[in-house]
Design a protein around this motif. Sequence first.
Motif, short mmCIF file in Angstrom:
data_model
loop_
_atom_site.label_atom_id
_atom_site.label_comp_id
_atom_site.label_asym_id
_atom_site.label_seq_id
_atom_site.Cartn_x
_atom_site.Cartn_y
_atom_site.Cartn_z
N UNK A 129 0.84 -1.20 0.00
CA UNK A 129 0.00 0.00 0.00
C UNK A 129 0.88 1.24 0.00
N UNK A 130 0.32 2.31 -0.58
CA UNK A 130 1.09 3.55 -0.73
C UNK A 130 0.68 4.65 0.25
N UNK A 131 -0.36 4.41 1.03
CA UNK A 131 -0.81 5.37 2.02
C UNK A 131 -1.73 4.69 3.00
N UNK A 132 -1.99 5.33 4.13
CA UNK A 132 -2.91 4.80 5.13
C UNK A 132 -4.03 5.81 5.35
N UNK A 133 -5.25 5.34 5.26
CA UNK A 133 -6.43 6.17 5.51
C UNK A 133 -7.12 5.61 6.75
N UNK A 134 -7.21 6.42 7.80
CA UNK A 134 -7.78 5.97 9.07
C UNK A 134 -9.19 6.51 9.21
N UNK A 135 -10.16 5.63 9.21
CA UNK A 135 -11.57 6.01 9.25
C UNK A 135 -12.11 5.78 10.66
N UNK A 136 -12.79 6.77 11.21
CA UNK A 136 -13.32 6.65 12.57
C UNK A 136 -14.55 7.54 12.74
N UNK A 137 -15.36 7.19 13.72
CA UNK A 137 -16.54 7.98 14.05
C UNK A 137 -16.20 8.89 15.23
N UNK A 138 -16.10 10.20 15.03
CA UNK A 138 -15.74 11.10 16.12
C UNK A 138 -16.80 11.21 17.20
N UNK A 146 -3.09 2.57 -4.03
CA UNK A 146 -3.18 1.34 -3.23
C UNK A 146 -3.28 1.71 -1.76
N UNK A 147 -4.46 2.14 -1.31
CA UNK A 147 -4.61 2.56 0.08
C UNK A 147 -4.76 1.39 1.05
N UNK A 179 -17.48 -1.40 1.46
CA UNK A 179 -17.17 -0.30 0.54
C UNK A 179 -16.06 -0.66 -0.42
N UNK A 180 -15.03 -1.33 0.08
CA UNK A 180 -13.94 -1.75 -0.80
C UNK A 180 -14.43 -2.76 -1.83
N UNK A 181 -15.30 -3.67 -1.43
CA UNK A 181 -15.82 -4.65 -2.38
C UNK A 181 -16.71 -3.99 -3.43
N UNK A 225 -12.58 -4.13 -8.72
CA UNK A 225 -11.15 -4.47 -8.73
C UNK A 225 -10.34 -3.27 -8.26
N UNK A 226 -9.50 -3.49 -7.26
CA UNK A 226 -8.65 -2.41 -6.76
C UNK A 226 -7.45 -3.01 -6.05
N UNK A 227 -6.53 -2.15 -5.66
CA UNK A 227 -5.34 -2.59 -4.92
C UNK A 227 -5.48 -2.25 -3.44
#
Length: 290
Positions: free
Chosen positions: A5-14, A63-64, A81-83, A87-89
Amino acid sequence: MARAYDRVVIVFNPNSTGDAQERAEELKSGLAERAAELPVELRPTEYAGHAREIAREEAGSGAPLVVSVSGDGGYNEVVDGLMKAGESRAVAAVLAAGNANDHRRVVGRRPLLEAIVEGRTERLDLLRLSVDDEEPRHAHSYIGLGITPVVALELERGGKGSIKEILTTVRAFSQFRPFTIEVDGGRQNFDSLVFANIAEMAKYATLSEDSRPDDGVFEVVLLPHSSKLRVLATAVKAAVRGLGPQPSVREYAFRTVDPMPLQVDGEVLELDAGARVRVDIVPAALATVR
């Protein structure tokens, strides 16, 4: 070894009742110290279903690694969501920060920060739920009918926390009624029916000795209708020593008779009467770090 992966995306509910925002910020700080070359972005959600949209959007480029800081339900949104992005990385992972963290507890092998820094990915199966002609929905851990979603609905109304959970579970159990579905051309009555991609659920219950999230099959854990005393005894057995080996399949289809709730990784959906339902396994569908 180069990371997948080329980056990290952190998802959260504030606005979650737990410590999701704090844990998200801690993960970002830890990655800044140990993997400074890896871009990291915090993506707070703004409404129900937003995590699914964020994951689908992020999967559209590069490629997250999309990390859900949540319980099983929040992670379900990210995985689904990814599915839905096709097709993705993209790679997914979960940092436990919810009431039920069955997936991370069962699947995780080490602290998530270490797994991200190392960068080695693995592929896990996913359950796929198809209802009539609607777009399929994916599950990382389990899909359940019967007492499981009924208790989940009562917990939403009654609140979470150890004492509240116990009282709510007892109340839901005392009021629960069996459900009827059509399977293989005949009607059958059940108290519980769970399609499991992992061996444990509900924090305490061991469903199967053999279930693994990477074996190309899922387990069918069913309780035909019987007395409440017997259902209670089965629940105690699951919590104390497990239910033992369960049948493994690649798909299971049925039709509902009456409207009923169905639970997907902790999130409750409503099925209409007469709905045609199919659950199947999608082998190696999800890239993850664990």
